[in-house]
Write an enzyme that holds these catalytic residues in place. Sequence first.
Site: not given
Length: 307
Positions: A167, A35-36, A89, A13
């Site tokens: 979702d 981010s990892r 969201k 996303i």
Amino acid sequence: MTEKLALVGIGKIARDQHIPAIHGNPDWSLEAAVSRHAAVDGVDHFATLDELLQNRPDITTVSLAIPPQPRFEYAAKALKAGKHVMLEKPPGQSLAECYALEALAKEQGVTIFATWHSRYADCVPDLKDWLSSRTIKRLKISWKEDVRRWHPGQEWIWEPGGMGVFDPGINALSILTEVLPYRVHLSQAILEFPENRATPIAAKLTFVDPGGADMSADFDWRHEGPQTWDIEVETDRGSARMSLGGERLEIDGVLAKEGANHEYANLYARMAALLKAGESDMDLSPMIHVCDAFSLGRRIATDPFHF
């Protein structure tokens, strides 16, 4: 003034929607990614939010594009550091978390925005305006898609807090709560849970309309044919059908408007406007319907789901 922004969570996303929307808006400068496992070319990269906050105090806004389960911890940490926060969201995995974040943002004097991207689809304002002068007789939501196509291998959606079919279903509920000229509430829900999963794969909802309209929603994540994101409405003066999640609107069977996918561009424009006004937007009405569905829902076991 251009706001310096950090994007937390560099998944599908983020790459499909957030990054293009940020780059397309002169009010924003994407300065860092957290981010990892992934990075964004041309911006600072940090493995953790703590590293970002320590090394880039000049960043004013944090946009969270991570699953709902860890979001509260990230959002609270950013707010306590005096950062404005955008929440993908759903804004959290529970209403209590969302209310706590809203209070914290107010206490810190910063902006928080619970984003509902489907509300910003091109035809949503048109349907809202059309309904404002009519009496609804029937409203039917059909939100049916293939989870393997849109969430390939994403196990978090099947865990508590991941919401399962809600979702995508909450997108429909965000439109419903935007276009109706009054509030409705849930009276019944039937939830289908795969026997090997903790969240539902399908749901049927029935609402109580104060004017007595027949109002329902049908969500299904097993739909392998054409993807369906439709809202059909019959009123005392004609009918409307909004499809493609809000990009196409027909009135009495005639095409009234056909838009494009501007949802995330509109979200970042809205966030910029909130910052300039010194305001927040934490409308939780779509989340209330989801929580009521889990509270009222009759659970039915169905076939196991495997990616």
